[in-house]
Scaffold this motif. Structure first.
Motif, PDB file in Angstrom:
ATOM      1  N   GLY A  80       0.818  -1.202   0.000  1.00  0.00           N
ATOM      2  CA  GLY A  80       0.000   0.000   0.000  1.00  0.00           C
ATOM      3  C   GLY A  80       0.854   1.254   0.000  1.00  0.00           C
ATOM      4  O   GLY A  80       2.086   1.205  -0.026  1.00  0.00           O
ATOM      5  N   THR A  81       0.191   2.389   0.010  1.00  0.00           N
ATOM      6  CA  THR A  81       0.883   3.669   0.062  1.00  0.00           C
ATOM      7  C   THR A  81       1.326   3.939   1.499  1.00  0.00           C
ATOM      8  O   THR A  81       0.523   3.868   2.427  1.00  0.00           O
ATOM      9  CB  THR A  81      -0.043   4.799  -0.410  1.00  0.00           C
ATOM     10  N   SER A 112      -1.863   3.592   3.891  1.00  0.00           N
ATOM     11  CA  SER A 112      -3.074   2.900   3.453  1.00  0.00           C
ATOM     12  C   SER A 112      -3.469   1.798   4.422  1.00  0.00           C
ATOM     13  O   SER A 112      -2.600   1.122   4.987  1.00  0.00           O
ATOM     14  CB  SER A 112      -2.854   2.268   2.075  1.00  0.00           C
ATOM     15  N   PRO A 113      -4.759   1.569   4.635  1.00  0.00           N
ATOM     16  CA  PRO A 113      -5.192   0.421   5.442  1.00  0.00           C
ATOM     17  C   PRO A 113      -4.694  -0.887   4.828  1.00  0.00           C
ATOM     18  O   PRO A 113      -4.535  -0.995   3.607  1.00  0.00           O
ATOM     19  CB  PRO A 113      -6.716   0.505   5.393  1.00  0.00           C
ATOM     20  N   LEU A 114      -4.452  -1.851   5.686  1.00  0.00           N
ATOM     21  CA  LEU A 114      -4.062  -3.183   5.207  1.00  0.00           C
ATOM     22  C   LEU A 114      -5.293  -3.955   4.756  1.00  0.00           C
ATOM     23  O   LEU A 114      -6.339  -3.908   5.408  1.00  0.00           O
ATOM     24  CB  LEU A 114      -3.357  -3.953   6.316  1.00  0.00           C
ATOM     25  N   THR A 115      -5.133  -4.698   3.666  1.00  0.00           N
ATOM     26  CA  THR A 115      -6.221  -5.541   3.172  1.00  0.00           C
ATOM     27  C   THR A 115      -5.871  -7.018   3.209  1.00  0.00           C
ATOM     28  O   THR A 115      -6.683  -7.856   2.820  1.00  0.00           O
ATOM     29  CB  THR A 115      -6.574  -5.156   1.725  1.00  0.00           C
ATOM     30  N   ARG A 116      -4.665  -7.335   3.703  1.00  0.00           N
ATOM     31  CA  ARG A 116      -4.213  -8.729   3.762  1.00  0.00           C
ATOM     32  C   ARG A 116      -3.065  -8.850   4.742  1.00  0.00           C
ATOM     33  O   ARG A 116      -2.525  -7.852   5.219  1.00  0.00           O
ATOM     34  CB  ARG A 116      -3.757  -9.194   2.378  1.00  0.00           C
ATOM     35  N   ALA A 176      -2.064  -6.936  10.757  1.00  0.00           N
ATOM     36  CA  ALA A 176      -0.697  -6.697  11.203  1.00  0.00           C
ATOM     37  C   ALA A 176      -0.307  -7.619  12.347  1.00  0.00           C
ATOM     38  O   ALA A 176       0.792  -8.199  12.352  1.00  0.00           O
ATOM     39  CB  ALA A 176      -0.541  -5.223  11.621  1.00  0.00           C
ATOM     40  N   VAL A 177      -1.184  -7.764  13.332  1.00  0.00           N
ATOM     41  CA  VAL A 177      -0.882  -8.641  14.467  1.00  0.00           C
ATOM     42  C   VAL A 177      -0.722 -10.092  14.004  1.00  0.00           C
ATOM     43  O   VAL A 177       0.201 -10.796  14.436  1.00  0.00           O
ATOM     44  CB  VAL A 177      -1.976  -8.519  15.545  1.00  0.00           C
ATOM     45  N   THR A 178      -1.597 -10.529  13.132  1.00  0.00           N
ATOM     46  CA  THR A 178      -1.484 -11.897  12.611  1.00  0.00           C
ATOM     47  C   THR A 178      -0.156 -12.104  11.909  1.00  0.00           C
ATOM     48  O   THR A 178       0.519 -13.135  12.085  1.00  0.00           O
ATOM     49  CB  THR A 178      -2.640 -12.196  11.641  1.00  0.00           C
TER      50      THR A 178
END
Length: 270
Positions: A13-14, A64-68, A191-193
């Motif tokens: 992401g950005t 940017s929010p994480l999507t994965r 992120a934690v995962t």
């Protein structure tokens, strides 16, 4: 002297980076739940002599929010993208926790792009079963509460700060809780995962690091206690180790003057 924010496209992401100062770059990657402001005292201190590049990591702050989920190698590749976008061939790397793991990976995988690495409150081992279970509960609670809210905030404080900070540094407690509450719940889960549950044992990889490394730990760190930080340092050939007595998991914010002095000594020597 540079003083600007940049948005840089990466495979994660950005990413928003705050660039300040002049001279050799010092790229700074914070812990989970923190953003670039974790490094405020270090950026202020180093900017007259170095170009500080303090980033909001994937899914945090203005990035940017994480999507994965992701891997530490992908984080290291994101560091390459930042350096290339800013026109830097090599960098000093400073990382805390998640950032320390990224810095170690980056130094091992891309030695030609590294000047030095300062790795704070990190680990080189995979998460034990108990830690995976504890953070699985955290992830479930974040989903249920739609963010980091009471009573979950108590767990964040326990993970990040020790008795000295809780007793004598109320401004740090307030700052940590404020930053933690701002996080996007879905990004926190990814992120934690990635950083806790799925992180690999890196001791074999770290044995290949050939550039100078300083490892810093906090004596009161409950997340990665001194023994774990010492094991990380032992895995890296020639690494220096310092354990700070009156700090825990966020030494850069808890004892900024001590950390700044250590950085000055290490960077000037190397």
């Amino acid at each position: 002297m540079i003083n600007e924010d940049r948005d840089i496209a990466t495979d994660l992401g950005t990413l928003r980076v705050r660039v300040r100062g002049q001279g050799e770059p010092v790229l700074m990657w914070p812990s989970l739940l923190m953003d670039h402001t974790l490094w405020q005292a270090q950026a202020d201190h180093l900017a007259p002599r170095y170009t500080t590049v303090a980033l909001d990591p994937p899914g945090h702050g203005a990035s940017s929010p994480l999507t994965r989920t992701f891997t530490l190698d992908e984080c290291a590749i994101a560091v390459l993208a930042i350096l290339d976008a800013l026109g830097f061939e090599r960098t000093h790397f400073v990382g805390n926790s998640w950032g320390a793991m990224v810095g170690a990976t980056f130094a091992a995988r891309h030695p030609d792009r590294v000047l030095t690495s300062t790795l704070m409150n990190g680990t080189a081992t995979a998460a034990p079963a108990r830690q995976k279970a504890e953070y699985a509960v955290l992830v479930a609670a974040v989903r249920l509460l739609r963010g980091i809210r009471p009573p979950l905030t108590r767990s964040v404080v326990k993970a990040f700060l020790g008795p000295t900070s809780l007793r004598t540094r109320p401004e740090v407690v307030t700052r940590v809780l404020d930053l933690a509450r701002r996080n996007d719940p879905r990004s926190v889960r990814h992120a934690v995962t990635s950083v806790v549950s799925r992180r690999p044992d890196q001791r074999g990889l770290l044995a290949s690091i050939s550039t100078p490394v300083l490892v810093i730990g906090g004596r009161e760190d409950a997340t990665f206690p001194p023994g774990e930080v010492e094991e990380m340092a032992a895995a890296i050939p020639g690494a220096e180790l310092v354990v700070i007595e009156d700090a825990a998991h966020l030494v850069a914010a808890e004892v900024p003057d001590t950390v700044n002095k250590l950085l000055d000594e290490f960077l000037s020597r190397t």
